[in-house]
Scaffold this motif. Structure first.
Motif, short mmCIF file in Angstrom:
data_model
loop_
_atom_site.label_atom_id
_atom_site.label_comp_id
_atom_site.label_asym_id
_atom_site.label_seq_id
_atom_site.Cartn_x
_atom_site.Cartn_y
_atom_site.Cartn_z
N THR A 77 0.86 -1.20 0.00
CA THR A 77 0.00 0.00 0.00
C THR A 77 0.89 1.24 0.00
O THR A 77 1.73 1.38 0.88
CB THR A 77 -0.87 0.02 1.27
N THR A 91 -1.72 3.42 -4.65
CA THR A 91 -3.04 3.19 -4.02
C THR A 91 -3.66 4.53 -3.63
O THR A 91 -4.86 4.75 -3.85
CB THR A 91 -2.88 2.27 -2.79
N ALA A 97 -9.34 2.69 -0.39
CA ALA A 97 -9.17 1.43 -1.12
C ALA A 97 -8.99 0.29 -0.11
O ALA A 97 -8.26 0.43 0.87
CB ALA A 97 -7.94 1.52 -2.02
N ASP A 141 -0.13 -1.57 -3.95
CA ASP A 141 0.19 -0.78 -5.15
C ASP A 141 0.22 -1.65 -6.41
O ASP A 141 -0.04 -1.17 -7.51
CB ASP A 141 1.54 -0.06 -4.98
N SER A 177 -3.31 -1.69 -7.37
CA SER A 177 -3.73 -0.35 -7.80
C SER A 177 -3.17 0.00 -9.18
O SER A 177 -3.76 0.79 -9.91
CB SER A 177 -3.28 0.69 -6.79
#
Ligand SMILES: Cc1ncc(COP(=O)(O)O)c(C=O)c1O
Length: 381
Positions: free
Chosen positions: A32, A36, A54, A242, A245
């Motif tokens: 993260t 993100t 998220a 990430d 994302s």
């Protein structure tokens, strides 16, 4: 007959998603972090809402929505009987009793009359589900919840792009939950998002989603220097990475063009299947925008094949299909735990017994769509 199997719900992934994933893999930061946070900002901008968080699924989003807004043991939450089991499981995870409500046809969404019938002094919230992408008729529901002091937690897993009377998702309920599961209109493989204008709930959701820690990993390890964190509640492991994302950032940019492609496919089905013994899905009221997530067809009584026979016949022709959904109260867990039985929710049972979804993804070529149409015509001729 088509040579390869047409998978139901295949995602539409382009080179942009692949390049972004590779960039993240090479960046040294996969968890993260900045991507993100960018996805949260861009998602909020798409919907025109203030806050979005998220998480790693819509199930987690629903669970945290209830926890953050103070719903807990002893409370009841009213849910539609025709939805994915996650809507109800999240209620149960919170220690709350789910109260099932029948749907209304043709909308296929929770019936306001049923909500009125089921409200008790313990009821705290309603979870309307924008099933198949069709925005729920929210005004009558909002009128009921205002009168009874109840919350609305929106399950918009199917409906990111839906619009109800000029209002986008995120502007209807008190909290809205989205899914980025692989078959959804936008995917991060697994993932979800929560939006709400209530800053206090949003702050709690952020903390609950990552172990109850006062700082996320990026703010501890980033180039701004190490920062200590404190555990302020026993939280969960619901954060999005990430890596996920990276896919989401590009999927989000393509939402509107992918919707246009699904519109074309929807029209091909409407035009080519209308003379078959099938009830085709409605796109709902003119003033709204349907998110066109699932093309769910109902097999009529006069059809030579029933729903399961038709699914099987399509499978033998290499066409994947799905069922959205079997009436929830008929599953063993819910009927045993809450005493529901056959006949309790007739509209939901009828749809659950006779409906199947055929492929509807922006990844489909015209040839794929014609294969589905031809297969259906052959099966039902
Ligand atoms: C209506 C509905 N609600 C909730 C969910 C749960 O979403 P997720 O798989 O992201 O947890 C789904 C997923 O299929 C769904 O269809």
């Amino acid at each position: 007959m088509r040579k390869n199997f047409l998978v139901f719900g295949s995602p539409c992934i382009g080179q942009e998603e692949i390049d972004e994933v590779v960039d993240t893999m090479r960046s040294g930061w996969l968890g993260t972090g900045p991507k993100t946070h960018r996805l949260e900002k861009e998602f909020a901008r798409y919907l025109g809402v203030k806050n979005s968080v998220a998480v790693n699924s819509c199930t987690a989003a629903l669970h945290l929505s209830m926890l953050a807004s103070g719903i807990g043991p002893g409370d009841e939450v009213i849910v539609p009987d025709l939805t994915f089991c996650a809507t109800v499981n999240a209620v149960i995870h919170t220690g709350v009793r789910p109260v099932f409500a029948d749907i209304k046809i043709p909308d296929m969404t929770i019936s306001p009359d049923e909500i009125l019938r089921l409200i008790t002094p313990r009821t705290k919230a309603i979870i309307p589900v924008h099933l198949y992408g069709n925005p729920v008729d929210m005004d009558p529901i909002r009128e009921i919840t205002d009168r009874h002091g109840l919350m609305i937690i929106d399950d918009a897993a199917h409906a990111i792009e839906a619009i109800y009377k000029n209002r986008k998702m995120g502007h209807l309920g008190d909290i809205t939950c989205f899914s980025f599961y692989i078959t959804k209109n936008m995917t991060t493989v697994e993932g979800g998002m929560v939006t709400s204008e209530n800053e206090e709930w949003i702050d709690k959701i952020k903390i609950y989603a990552l172990h109850g820690m006062s700082k996320d990993a990026w703010s501890r390890f980033s180039d701004k220097g190490y920062k200590h964190y404190q555990v302020v509640m026993p939280g969960y492991k619901y954060n999005m990475t990430d890596l996920q994302s990276s896919i989401g950032l590009h999927q989000l940019k393509k939402l509107e063009t992918n919707l246009l492609r699904r519109q074309e496919i929807w029209k091909m089905y409407d035009d080519e299947l209308k003379d078959l013994p099938l009830e085709l899905p409605s796109i709902g009221r003119k003033e709204n925008r349907h998110a066109l997530h699932l093309y769910a067809i109902r097999v009529k009584k006069e059809s030579p094949l029933d729903r399961d026979e038709l699914m099987n016949a399509l499978f033998l022709k290499n066409i994947g299909t799905g069922v959205h959904y079997t009436a929830l109260h008929l599953h063993p867990y819910y009927s045993q735990a809450y005493g529901y039985k056959q006949g309790d929710f007739p509209a939901s049972e009828m749809v659950g017994d006779t409906t199947l979804s055929i492929p509807l993804s922006a990844a489909l070529t015209d040839e794929d769509v014609w294969d589905v149409i031809k297969a259906l015509r052959e099966c039902l001729k």
